[in-house]
Scaffold this motif. Structure first.
Motif, PDB file in Angstrom:
ATOM      1  N   CYS B  92       0.826  -1.197   0.000  1.00 45.62           N
ATOM      2  CA  CYS B  92       0.000   0.000   0.000  1.00 45.62           C
ATOM      3  C   CYS B  92       0.863   1.251   0.000  1.00 45.62           C
ATOM      4  O   CYS B  92       1.777   1.394   0.809  1.00 45.62           O
ATOM      5  CB  CYS B  92      -0.928   0.026   1.209  1.00 45.62           C
ATOM      6  N   PHE B 134      -5.921   0.235   1.148  1.00 50.59           N
ATOM      7  CA  PHE B 134      -6.823  -0.902   1.356  1.00 50.59           C
ATOM      8  C   PHE B 134      -7.974  -0.514   2.277  1.00 50.59           C
ATOM      9  O   PHE B 134      -8.785  -1.358   2.641  1.00 50.59           O
ATOM     10  CB  PHE B 134      -6.075  -2.082   2.006  1.00 50.59           C
ATOM     11  N   THR B 142       0.586  -1.305   5.497  1.00 53.43           N
ATOM     12  CA  THR B 142       0.004  -2.609   5.182  1.00 53.43           C
ATOM     13  C   THR B 142       0.503  -3.125   3.834  1.00 53.43           C
ATOM     14  O   THR B 142       0.898  -2.360   2.972  1.00 53.43           O
ATOM     15  CB  THR B 142      -1.535  -2.520   5.089  1.00 53.43           C
ATOM     16  N   SER B 144      -0.723  -6.545   1.069  1.00 51.03           N
ATOM     17  CA  SER B 144      -1.625  -7.690   0.920  1.00 51.03           C
ATOM     18  C   SER B 144      -0.922  -8.732   0.065  1.00 51.03           C
ATOM     19  O   SER B 144      -0.148  -8.393  -0.831  1.00 51.03           O
ATOM     20  CB  SER B 144      -2.949  -7.269   0.275  1.00 51.03           C
ATOM     21  N   ASN B 147      -5.438 -12.522  -1.048  1.00 47.77           N
ATOM     22  CA  ASN B 147      -6.549 -11.864  -0.372  1.00 47.77           C
ATOM     23  C   ASN B 147      -6.288 -11.596   1.114  1.00 47.77           C
ATOM     24  O   ASN B 147      -7.187 -11.169   1.822  1.00 47.77           O
ATOM     25  CB  ASN B 147      -7.821 -12.709  -0.536  1.00 47.77           C
ATOM     26  N   ASP B 148      -5.063 -11.854   1.574  1.00 55.25           N
ATOM     27  CA  ASP B 148      -4.752 -11.605   2.988  1.00 55.25           C
ATOM     28  C   ASP B 148      -4.034 -10.268   3.148  1.00 55.25           C
ATOM     29  O   ASP B 148      -3.114  -9.957   2.399  1.00 55.25           O
ATOM     30  CB  ASP B 148      -3.845 -12.721   3.525  1.00 55.25           C
ATOM     31  N   VAL B 149      -4.484  -9.510   4.168  1.00 57.85           N
ATOM     32  CA  VAL B 149      -3.842  -8.225   4.431  1.00 57.85           C
ATOM     33  C   VAL B 149      -2.967  -8.358   5.679  1.00 57.85           C
ATOM     34  O   VAL B 149      -3.387  -8.939   6.683  1.00 57.85           O
ATOM     35  CB  VAL B 149      -4.904  -7.117   4.635  1.00 57.85           C
ATOM     36  N   TYR B 150      -1.736  -7.845   5.610  1.00 62.89           N
ATOM     37  CA  TYR B 150      -0.808  -7.871   6.750  1.00 62.89           C
ATOM     38  C   TYR B 150      -0.672  -6.460   7.285  1.00 62.89           C
ATOM     39  O   TYR B 150      -0.437  -5.530   6.535  1.00 62.89           O
ATOM     40  CB  TYR B 150       0.558  -8.424   6.320  1.00 62.89           C
TER      41      TYR B 150
END
Lengths: 590, 179
Positions: B92, B134, B142, B144, B147-150
């Motif tokens: 991001c 996001f 962040t 991603s 489909n997983d965001v960290y």
């Protein structure tokens, strides 16, 4: 009817009027760059900023509607400085080689920078990379000069319904052009050049072929002849400061002679010939349909406009049989100059060099179509636009205003008024009816001054109906038939008619299509910029030329009678078929 | 266009099966206004990216100029016309993530994967892209992966996050990470 104040002057305007138009109505000039008459405002360039009392920021006057009680100021320090900054930023990413740009002296950005008093380049930074797109015969794109105003996108999409160019990528990376940075040859570009006609800078223009003409003129082995399209005489003057709508036929002939052409001829002659061939073709189709009850392709479409032809080949290959098989006047002229005329002067086809001056960029494409070599050589060697001829005359140091009037040469130079009006929308149809009606009834067209009012003017799609009575015995099958005709200009308008025809719902017998708005007088090769006021003035000039002639009907042209007697035989005869008619090829849309 | 399958390695002839799935999507959206972007999203879901043949099919079926379709594809960073890796990493670069170290996270990923933004690793496992927000600004910075965001990603922890995505048998990822 809101009433607002612009620079302390009160003005009432209809609802929905923009501040820009309100200001213009009282003589306040607000500069614009992306604004294009007849299209929804882009608000992209920010040059038309004005101050509106109570508004937090300056507003773009092209897209802000006038409101009751609005106080607008167009000439404050804040406005002047903002406009200057906007233009300075545009200049920071613009190839500024004005001296070597073909738009120099005719460039809206150059004029704007001068009017705003910009005397130095204040911002220096990254510039767009130059990509020169010369992939097509007619048009050249230069991305380093593009200011991303999107005028070309509007006309390509809305006026022509082609969609060849769009903004690609985003932000600073934005490039206006075909998909993925490719050339115009990869999309369904019909080469009409309306994009070039509205470009405010030198980013879009015709392929410059002046040097090829100079080379031919200097070649002692070549007999160089020139033909000028009907629309040139009503627009060329604008290249030399004359107001739009000034007829310069005589000076144009003089200028061409001084440039060194061996003979100066007229595409109008071939326009008269087109009427003979196309009119006969229509009558033959009608006879087949009405008498022999054969299945023939009707309505018939005109075929003079090469952008329209290419458009049909891309989008309506199923309707190609409806197109008249007649070549355009330009190509008929080329084929005859290298056969009929070449024989008369004892030359071979390849020793005659044919130059066309056209209001059109698509004519450059048409001239190099594979099948256009009926004479055994390329029928038309080089096509110049009106703008190029203007530049060539300047290169030669000819003082255009001081030229005497001169006349076209024989035998391909005499024309009727019917040929002149090929230049404007509705004109080919009117010219065809002037001749066809008289052939069928033996009487002149029953219209005041031979003009068919309903198909004149700038409406996009026009139609007329004419009931035929008192036919000559040979044409008795047309007795009582109501002939229905339609006329469209601009390909999005043409599309309305082709969709009707495809659906089998078109009640017409004959349809005239011109690719450019207003017809050839508004062509992609004409002096810039063409507004509706300019179109109207040029059309009025063309009608003056028509009405000023004794000969008003193609079939009365003695040189036309002569060429049929001496050379062609009869309309749709074997020689005509070979030299004056053509075929079309479906094109893949990519 | 000139790209020849025999000479251009990027020109992959799309599977006829995938094209059938695209046709089904096009049928579903036929005549619906504003359908171009959802259709392109689904097309990218089907092919993993947007191959030229698919874009031509979309343009034709939706009766839109190819240049317009290409313009939309080029405008949105989400769309890719290049084949992408098995996993797509998006960093991001929205305002909040940017000021809280998103740029350093991106730099760490570049170093680690040895690819630039928009590129795919030679083993076709990862593609690296940037995104604009996001909607998780409170968790900045962040990234991603698929489909997983960290959340609150630190450059030093990148290796740890990626480890989960390397195939179990191949430990090349770990070795790579220790370098």
């Amino acid at each position: 009817m809101p009433t607002l104040t612009v620079d302390n002057v009160k003005v009432s305007v209809p609802d929905g009027t923009t501040i820009l138009d309100a200001a213009r109505s009282i003589g306040v000039k607000i500069p614009t760059l992306c604004f294009l008459e007849g299209y929804a405002p882009q608000g992209a360039c920010r040059v038309c900023l004005v101050e509106v009392e109570g508004a937090r920021t300056l507003v773009a006057s092209c897209s802000m509607p006038a409101a009751e009680g609005m106080q607008v100021r167009t000439n404050t320090r804040r406005v002047r400085e903002a406009r200057r900054t906007v233009v300075e930023l545009i200049l920071s990413d613009h190839d500024g080689d004005c001296q070597t740009c073909n738009r120099s002296g005719d460039c809206e950005l150059q004029e704007l920078a001068r009017d705003l008093g910009i005397t130095e380049i204040t911002h220096v930074g990254e510039k767009h990379r130059r990509t020169l797109d010369a992939t097509t015969p007619a048009l050249v794109r230069d991305t380093a000069k593009c200011i991303a105003c999107r005028r070309c996108v509007s006309v390509c999409n809305h006026l022509q319904s082609i969609g060849g160019i769009f903004p690609q990528k985003r932000g600073f990376q934005t490039v206006i052009g075909p998909a993925f940075g490719q050339g115009l040859d990869t999309v369904t570009c019909v080469q009409c050049g309306q994009c070039a006609a509205v470009c405010p800078v030198g980013a879009l223009g015709e392929r410059d072929q002046i040097a090829e003409v100079w080379a031919a003129l200097e070649n002692p082995k070549k007999h160089v002849v020139v033909q000028t399209a009907p629309a040139i005489r009503a627009a060329l003057g604008e290249c030399f400061g004359y107001p739009p709508g000034t007829l310069v036929t005589g000076k144009m002939v003089s200028a061409l002679r001084r440039l060194g052409f061996n003979a100066v001829f007229d595409t109008n002659f071939a326009a008269d010939l087109t009427i003979m061939e196309e009119g006969t073709e229509l009558l033959v189709r009608l006879k087949k349909a009405l008498v022999a009850k054969e299945k023939v392709a009707l309505p018939m479409f005109t075929s003079c406009s090469p952008g329209w032809i290419k458009y049909m080949e891309y989008f309506y290959p199923d309707l190609l049989p409806n197109l008249s098989t007649c070549k355009s006047p330009q190509q008929m002229f080329g084929a005859l100059a290298k056969t009929y005329y070449a024989q008369k002067i004892g030359k071979k086809a390849e020793d005659v060099f044919v130059v066309s001056v056209m209001p059109c960029t698509a004519k450059k494409f048409e001239a190099q179509r594979e099948e256009m070599n009926a004479s055994g050589a390329r029928d038309v060697d080089v096509v110049l636009t009106t703008r190029e001829l203007g530049r060539m005359i300047k290169q030669a140091g000819i003082d255009f205003a001081a030229l005497p009037d001169d006349r076209m040469d024989s035998p391909l130079g005499l024309s009727s008024g019917a040929a002149d009006i090929f230049a404007n929308t509705g004109g080919v149809m009117e010219a065809a009816l002037r001749t066809a009606y008289e052939i069928v009834t033996g009487r002149p067209l029953p219209a005041e001054n031979l003009h068919i009012k309903p198909i004149a003017g700038l409406d996009g799609v026009k139609e007329a109906a004419l009931t035929i009575t008192g036919t000559l015995p040979e044409w008795s099958f047309l007795e009582g038939v109501t002939a229905r005709v339609a006329v469209a200009h601009g390909l999005s308008n043409a599309r309305k008619l082709t969709e009707q025809v495809r659906a089998g719902q078109a009640p017409y017998h004959f349809i005239e299509i011109m690719t450019c708005p207003g017809g050839c007088i508004g062509g992609g090769g004409q002096p810039r910029i063409t507004t509706n006021a300019v179109r109207t003035a040029r059309i009025a000039a063309i009608y003056r030329e028509d009405e000023g002639k004794k000969l008003r009907k193609s079939h009365e042209n003695p040189e036309i009678k002569q060429i049929y007697a001496e050379f062609l035989g009869k309309p749709l005869g074997e020689k005509s078929h070979h030299l004056l008619h053509t075929h079309y090829t479906p094109r893949k849309r990519n | 266009m000139a790209a020849d399958a025999a000479t251009c390695p990027c020109a992959q002839v799309p599977d006829a099966k995938l094209m059938e799935r695209l046709d089904a999507v096009l049928k579903e959206y036929k005549g619906k206004p504003g359908a171009l972007i959802p259709v392109l999203q689904q097309a990218q879901g089907i092919f993993g990216y947007l191959p030229e043949a698919a874009l031509h099919r979309v343009a034709e079926a939706m009766n839109k100029p190819y240049s317009e379709v290409a313009g939309v594809v080029g405008f949105y960073a989400f769309f890719s016309t290049q084949p992408r890796g098995k996993h797509v990493i998006r960093v991001c670069m929205g305002t909040a993530c940017y000021v809280r170290g998103g740029k350093k996270v991106l730099e760490a990923l570049r170093q680690k994967l040895k690819v630039d933004v928009g590129q795919t690793t030679p083993d076709t496992l990862f593609s690296l892209e940037v995104a604009r927000c996001f909607g998780a600004c409170g968790l900045a910075p962040t990234i991603s992966i698929d489909n997983d965001v960290y959340k609150r990603v630190r450059p030093a922890k990148i290796g740890e996050i990626l480890d989960a995505y390397y195939p179990k048998a191949a430990q090349g990822g770990k070795a790579h990470g220790k370098r």
